[in-house]
Design a protein around this motif. Structure first.
Motif, PDB file in Angstrom:
ATOM      1  N   SER A 591      -3.341   3.940   1.092  1.00 42.48           N
ATOM      2  CA  SER A 591      -3.493   5.273   1.679  1.00 42.48           C
ATOM      3  C   SER A 591      -2.224   5.610   2.436  1.00 42.48           C
ATOM      4  N   ASP A 592      -2.237   6.788   3.058  1.00 40.63           N
ATOM      5  CA  ASP A 592      -1.144   7.169   3.934  1.00 40.63           C
ATOM      6  C   ASP A 592      -1.071   6.212   5.121  1.00 40.63           C
ATOM      7  N   CYS A 593       0.049   6.269   5.840  1.00 44.53           N
ATOM      8  CA  CYS A 593       0.177   5.447   7.037  1.00 44.53           C
ATOM      9  C   CYS A 593      -0.850   5.869   8.075  1.00 44.53           C
ATOM     10  N   LEU A 594      -1.284   4.902   8.858  1.00 41.39           N
ATOM     11  CA  LEU A 594      -2.192   5.203   9.947  1.00 41.39           C
ATOM     12  C   LEU A 594      -1.433   5.889  11.080  1.00 41.39           C
ATOM     13  N   PRO A 595      -2.128   6.589  11.981  1.00 37.60           N
ATOM     14  CA  PRO A 595      -1.452   7.219  13.118  1.00 37.60           C
ATOM     15  C   PRO A 595      -0.673   6.229  13.981  1.00 37.60           C
ATOM     16  N   SER A 596      -1.030   4.942  13.903  1.00 40.85           N
ATOM     17  CA  SER A 596      -0.315   3.912  14.666  1.00 40.85           C
ATOM     18  C   SER A 596       0.917   3.416  13.935  1.00 40.85           C
ATOM     19  N   ASN A 597       1.312   4.104  12.841  1.00 41.24           N
ATOM     20  CA  ASN A 597       2.480   3.735  12.036  1.00 41.24           C
ATOM     21  C   ASN A 597       2.276   2.415  11.313  1.00 41.24           C
ATOM     22  N   GLU A 598       1.041   2.092  10.953  1.00 39.70           N
ATOM     23  CA  GLU A 598       0.760   0.877  10.201  1.00 39.70           C
ATOM     24  C   GLU A 598       0.603   1.220   8.721  1.00 39.70           C
ATOM     25  N   GLN A 599       1.289   0.438   7.877  1.00 39.62           N
ATOM     26  CA  GLN A 599       1.178   0.600   6.442  1.00 39.62           C
ATOM     27  C   GLN A 599      -0.152   0.004   5.965  1.00 39.62           C
ATOM     28  N   VAL A 600      -0.766   0.645   4.969  1.00 34.16           N
ATOM     29  CA  VAL A 600      -2.023   0.160   4.398  1.00 34.16           C
ATOM     30  C   VAL A 600      -1.742  -0.211   2.942  1.00 34.16           C
ATOM     31  N   MET A 601      -1.710  -1.515   2.662  1.00 36.84           N
ATOM     32  CA  MET A 601      -1.313  -2.003   1.344  1.00 36.84           C
ATOM     33  C   MET A 601      -2.376  -2.932   0.761  1.00 36.84           C
ATOM     34  N   GLU A 602      -2.326  -3.047  -0.562  1.00 36.47           N
ATOM     35  CA  GLU A 602      -3.249  -3.900  -1.288  1.00 36.47           C
ATOM     36  C   GLU A 602      -2.460  -4.733  -2.290  1.00 36.47           C
ATOM     37  N   PHE A 603      -2.901  -5.979  -2.524  1.00 38.39           N
ATOM     38  CA  PHE A 603      -2.239  -6.819  -3.515  1.00 38.39           C
ATOM     39  C   PHE A 603      -3.219  -7.175  -4.624  1.00 38.39           C
ATOM     40  N   ARG A 604      -2.667  -7.388  -5.795  1.00 40.19           N
ATOM     41  CA  ARG A 604      -3.426  -7.884  -6.932  1.00 40.19           C
ATOM     42  C   ARG A 604      -2.597  -8.971  -7.604  1.00 40.19           C
ATOM     43  N   VAL A 605      -3.278 -10.046  -8.024  1.00 40.09           N
ATOM     44  CA  VAL A 605      -2.617 -11.119  -8.763  1.00 40.09           C
ATOM     45  C   VAL A 605      -3.253 -11.180 -10.147  1.00 40.09           C
ATOM     46  N   PHE A 606      -2.425 -10.929 -11.186  1.00 46.42           N
ATOM     47  CA  PHE A 606      -2.888 -10.944 -12.568  1.00 46.42           C
ATOM     48  C   PHE A 606      -2.439 -12.235 -13.242  1.00 46.42           C
ATOM     49  N   PRO A 620      -1.906  -8.101   4.940  1.00 47.98           N
ATOM     50  CA  PRO A 620      -1.816  -7.985   6.403  1.00 47.98           C
ATOM     51  C   PRO A 620      -0.371  -7.852   6.854  1.00 47.98           C
ATOM     52  N   LEU A 621      -0.153  -6.996   7.836  1.00 52.05           N
ATOM     53  CA  LEU A 621       1.177  -6.797   8.411  1.00 52.05           C
ATOM     54  C   LEU A 621       1.063  -6.754   9.920  1.00 52.05           C
ATOM     55  N   THR A 622       2.103  -7.197  10.589  1.00 53.49           N
ATOM     56  CA  THR A 622       2.166  -7.039  12.035  1.00 53.49           C
ATOM     57  C   THR A 622       2.168  -5.542  12.364  1.00 53.49           C
ATOM     58  N   PRO A 623       1.397  -5.087  13.349  1.00 58.72           N
ATOM     59  CA  PRO A 623       1.333  -3.648  13.653  1.00 58.72           C
ATOM     60  C   PRO A 623       2.715  -3.016  13.796  1.00 58.72           C
ATOM     61  N   GLY A 624       2.909  -1.905  13.066  1.00 56.53           N
ATOM     62  CA  GLY A 624       4.171  -1.173  13.138  1.00 56.53           C
ATOM     63  C   GLY A 624       5.272  -1.717  12.255  1.00 56.53           C
ATOM     64  N   SER A 625       5.015  -2.801  11.503  1.00 58.90           N
ATOM     65  CA  SER A 625       6.066  -3.430  10.703  1.00 58.90           C
ATOM     66  C   SER A 625       5.994  -2.972   9.253  1.00 58.90           C
ATOM     67  N   ARG A 626       6.977  -3.399   8.462  1.00 54.69           N
ATOM     68  CA  ARG A 626       7.037  -3.124   7.036  1.00 54.69           C
ATOM     69  C   ARG A 626       7.064  -4.449   6.273  1.00 54.69           C
ATOM     70  N   LEU A 627       6.649  -4.404   5.033  1.00 56.94           N
ATOM     71  CA  LEU A 627       6.745  -5.573   4.162  1.00 56.94           C
ATOM     72  C   LEU A 627       8.186  -5.698   3.690  1.00 56.94           C
ATOM     73  N   THR A 628       8.809  -6.863   3.900  1.00 53.74           N
ATOM     74  CA  THR A 628      10.217  -7.035   3.527  1.00 53.74           C
ATOM     75  C   THR A 628      10.422  -8.062   2.414  1.00 53.74           C
ATOM     76  N   TRP A 629       9.409  -8.898   2.132  1.00 56.40           N
ATOM     77  CA  TRP A 629       9.542  -9.888   1.052  1.00 56.40           C
ATOM     78  C   TRP A 629       8.162 -10.280   0.581  1.00 56.40           C
ATOM     79  N   ILE A 630       8.050 -10.537  -0.710  1.00 54.44           N
ATOM     80  CA  ILE A 630       6.824 -11.092  -1.274  1.00 54.44           C
ATOM     81  C   ILE A 630       7.237 -12.064  -2.361  1.00 54.44           C
ATOM     82  N   GLY A 631       6.508 -13.186  -2.476  1.00 48.99           N
ATOM     83  CA  GLY A 631       6.858 -14.182  -3.479  1.00 48.99           C
ATOM     84  C   GLY A 631       5.799 -15.265  -3.558  1.00 48.99           C
TER      85      GLY A 631
END
Length: 783
Positions: A591-606, A620-631
């Motif tokens: 969805s859009d960002c929350l009013p607290s500037n939190e990103q709402v993301m979902e992952f899928r593993v195929f 999950p993200l630390t409040p106010g942060s962005r995802l910078t790496w996934i692996g």
């Protein structure tokens, strides 16, 4: 005219050569703030009893503070430093809020506009950053100066911005369209490399006149519309003027010169009416807002307040203050120009990984024209949108729309970038390729970097040259360099081959996907795919497959030979994707960002070979942060890393949960940032970047840093934090090993074996696991 003497007291210690020191007042004259380019701390003084009450000290910069700015309502304080950072605080409490932006060189000057909705920042870097204080995004970078910018000043009504550089050139910017209204070349002294001397322009309180230090030890006044010279104030300054400030009502102006004098001028009569002589040069001054007083600070960090400077027989400087209404805080100016995202700032966002805007998030995004919407209300979306090329509204239309803006909603701010209007929204994070660095013209950058190897690119004679290297040269094949005619901006690599993609450009403005295998019986086995009407955002590859996620939210899966095997629709815009053997992990926005500037993301593993979806959940993200790496870890566990420095691993515990296994808040040195490359069950592999850089340089080749995994444990009176950390990590590893019944039997067999009672019927279980898993189990069980 007889000069007087004013006693100064020390605010900052300055050793050796002169330093540029700053002093500013809040709008109620209850506090004033001082800083020095030789001192990383900021002092907030009590304006009523500065000599008796100790100042509040703010220590957040790593080097000297070169610039201060207070919003007109004095709710926010901004500071710039030699450490390249611009920081934001609540005022007057001094509570640190965020790193609002970063530069690659020292900062010289900051300025808020009248409403506090924009912060201008500049220095030795090329360009003036205009930062939206609602969300910290960089809405424009103004470029035109040939030297470091030392002075910035917004016109009171917020329509113009004046800037000046060390060469003495003044530019006046129209903020509505970003163009230069007029240019005054070489009208001020050339200050060269002396950072303790600044040229500075100042608008009169009514916004009609721009005052600039002149070449003849004078102050020259220019017309706001045409830039024509109106008149000059020339008196008894023996050397060039280095600072000036208007009285609140615009009737008087104070000037400081290299001759260590401060002169007070009657602007209407064009003559000086009083002066002070000092032992050191006064480098900054500020009028006390509601009094007939002027505060000064010299190059040795000593300050004083010149009381009753305007004679009682003359009009008080606080009488007849112009009533200029700046644009409301909930108005955002229209911007319609190419914005170059600068990442170190940049960025974009504003934490260590932000500043910017989306700086540090989208390493391959093409330049796009952005337009900020004029109004923000409950029915208007505040996201940046692609410009359709239509012209901006006229000034009269713009003003009419501005008058229709909703009133600001009441309520306390819960953070530095919480909008006054409840409808203000934050931007969703842009897609990024794991292990990539921002593209910089003329410099080699990483398209991909992981535990196996890296892919780099550099522009060469109109095209780009791509190099592929393996960390273990004996393990991987020798791959020849490639001339890139497509302008690839993203890549992924594994043992079998590498995949490349670019945004929409080149042949018929199409996005191109290319796969290049490392070993093949065919001499020309690489293949390309072209996409019309959609753009590749992220690429990945695994054992026998290649994947691309596009702007139409489509996941396209190909075989290594180029056969189009599957097309899946995703639930939202892609953030990132990564492959490991048969598994593909895709992260999308929910969805859009929350009013607290939190990103709402979902992952899928195929699982590509089985055509199944094995995992799904929220990221999950630390409040106010962005995802910078996934692996994936070496053992195949999905892992993520955010801009606040928290590394998480997905586990099957508690029905599927993310475990924070590393946090930089307790590990990292203050002068380092960590750029994640990979991990295993015990260690994190990363590249340490010297603060404030967040991306490594390609040359010289960066060195991997190995850090032990360490959970963010709470402080305990038991004093056994290290043992607790070790216990929890081993529990996590054992739990994953115990998931298979065969693994459980195997451990029993090993225990029995060491007690000379090995059960032979479990031998098939023993053979089903690799030596690596077996040795790991033994290591856990027997230390």
């Amino acid at each position: 005219m007889k000069s007087r003497s004013l006693k100064l007291r020390e605010a900052h210690k300055v050793g050796g050569s002169a330093a540029f020191c700053s002093i500013i007042w809040d709008h109620k004259a209850e506090h004033f703030v001082t800083s020095s380019s030789s001192d990383p701390s900021i002092s907030v003084h009590d304006g009523l009893s500065p000599s008796t009450l100790p100042p509040t000290i703010l220590r957040h910069h790593q080097d000297g503070v070169t610039a201060l700015a207070l919003s007109n309502d004095s709710t926010f304080l901004a500071s710039g430093s030699i450490d390249h950072c611009v920081k934001l605080y609540k005022f007057p409490s001094g509570e640190f809020q965020t790193n609002i932006t970063r530069f690659t060189l020292p900062i010289r000057v900051l300025a808020f506009n009248g409403s506090g909705s924009l912060l201008a920042a500049a220095g030795d870097d090329e360009g003036i950053k205009l930062i939206n204080t609602f969300d910290g995004s960089i809405v424009r970078v103004l470029k035109g100066h040939k030297g470091p910018v030392t002075g910035l000043d917004f016109q009171p009504n917020g329509e113009l911005l004046a800037s000046i550089d060390t060469t003495g050139t003044v530019l006046c910017w129209e903020l509505q369209n970003g163009i230069v209204s007029f240019t005054l070349k070489g009208v001020a002294p050339d200050t060269g490399f002396n950072t303790s001397i600044v040229n500075i322009p100042r608008w009169s309180p009514d916004g009609r006149i721009l005052a600039v230090p002149g070449l003849r030890n004078d102050v020259v006044m220019y017309d706001r519309f045409t830039g024509e010279k109106l008149f000059a104030l020339r008196g008894d300054h023996l050397e060039a003027i280095c600072y000036l400030t208007w009285a609140p009502n615009g009737k008087y102006i104070a000037t400081s010169g290299l001759d260590k004098q401060v002169l007070l001028w009657d602007v209407d009569k064009k003559q000086d009416i009083d002066r002070q002589k000092f032992e050191e040069r006064i480098c900054c001054m500020a009028w006390k807002p509601n009094c007939n007083a002027l505060s000064v600070i010299d190059t040795k960090g000593k300050y004083g307040i010149w009381e009753s400077l305007v004679p009682s027989s003359m009009l008080s400087p606080t009488v007849g203050i112009p009533d200029i209404l700046p644009k409301k805080r909930n108005e955002i100016l229209n911007f319609d120009e190419e914005i170059e995202e600068e990442l170190y700032g940049a960025s974009e966002s504003l934490n260590d990984s932000l500043v910017d805007s989306d700086a540090g998030e989208s390493h391959h995004t093409s330049r796009k024209r952005l337009r900020k919407k004029t109004l923000i209300d409950d029915d208007v979306d505040a996201y940046d949108e692609l410009n359709d090329g239509s012209s901006l509204p006229s000034a009269s239309e713009y003003r009419k729309k501005s008058h229709r803006a909703h009133r600001e909603k009441q309520g306390a701010r819960s953070g530095a970038f919480k909008s006054i209007s409840a409808s203000t929204r934050y931007k969703m994070q842009s897609p990024f390729q794991p292990g990539a660095t921002p593209l910089e013209p003329g410099k080699r950058t990483f398209l991909c970097y992981n535990m196996l190897g890296c892919i780099t690119t550099i522009e060469h004679e109109g095209n780009s040259r791509i190099e592929t290297d393996f960390h273990d040269t004996g393990r991987g094949p020798r791959v020849s360099s490639m001339i890139d005619i497509y302008g690839f901006t993203m890549a992924s690599i594994n043992e079998s081959g590498c995949v490349f993609a670019n945004p929409c450009k080149g042949e018929k403005n199409m996005s191109v996907l290319m796969y290049r295998p490392f070993r093949s019986w065919a001499s020309n086995s690489e293949w390309t795919m072209r996409f019309e009407g959609e753009e590749v955002k992220v690429v990945s590859n695994g054992s026998g497959w290649v994947a691309a996620v596009t702007s139409l939210n489509l996941l396209r899966i190909f075989s290594e030979g180029g056969l189009q095997k599957h097309i899946l629709s995703l639930d939202g815009p892609v953030v990132s994707a990564v492959g490991w053997k048969d598994h593909l992990a895709v992260v999308t926005h929910v969805s859009d960002c929350l009013p607290s500037n939190e990103q709402v993301m979902e992952f899928r593993v195929f699982n590509i070979s089985k055509m199944t979806q094995e995992l799904k959940g929220r990221v999950p993200l630390t409040p106010g942060s962005r995802l910078t790496w996934i692996g994936f870890s070496d053992e195949g566990s999905l892992s993520s890393y955010d801009s606040e420095g928290v590394l998480r691993v997905f586990t099957s515990q508690y029905g599927g949960s993310w475990i924070p296994v590393f946090s930089t808040s307790k590990e990292k040195k203050h002068e380092e940032n960590y750029w994640v490359v990979g991990l295993n069950t015990t260690s994190l592999y990363c590249i340490a970047c010297k603060y404030p850089e967040i991306f490594p340089q390609v040359t010289p080749k960066p060195i991997l840093t190995i850090l032990d995994l360490s959970l963010p444990l709470a402080s305990s009176d038991l004093g056994a934090a290290s043992l607790e950390n070790e216990l929890m990590l081993k529990q996590l590893r054992l739990y994953e090993v115990f998931l298979s019944p065969c693994n459980t039997i195997l451990i029993c067999c090993y225990i029995s074996f060491f007690w000379s009672s090995f059960d032979k019927q479990c031998a098939p279980c023993l053979q089903s696991l690799s030596y690596r898993n077996v040795s790991e189990i033994v290591k856990i069980c027997f230390g």
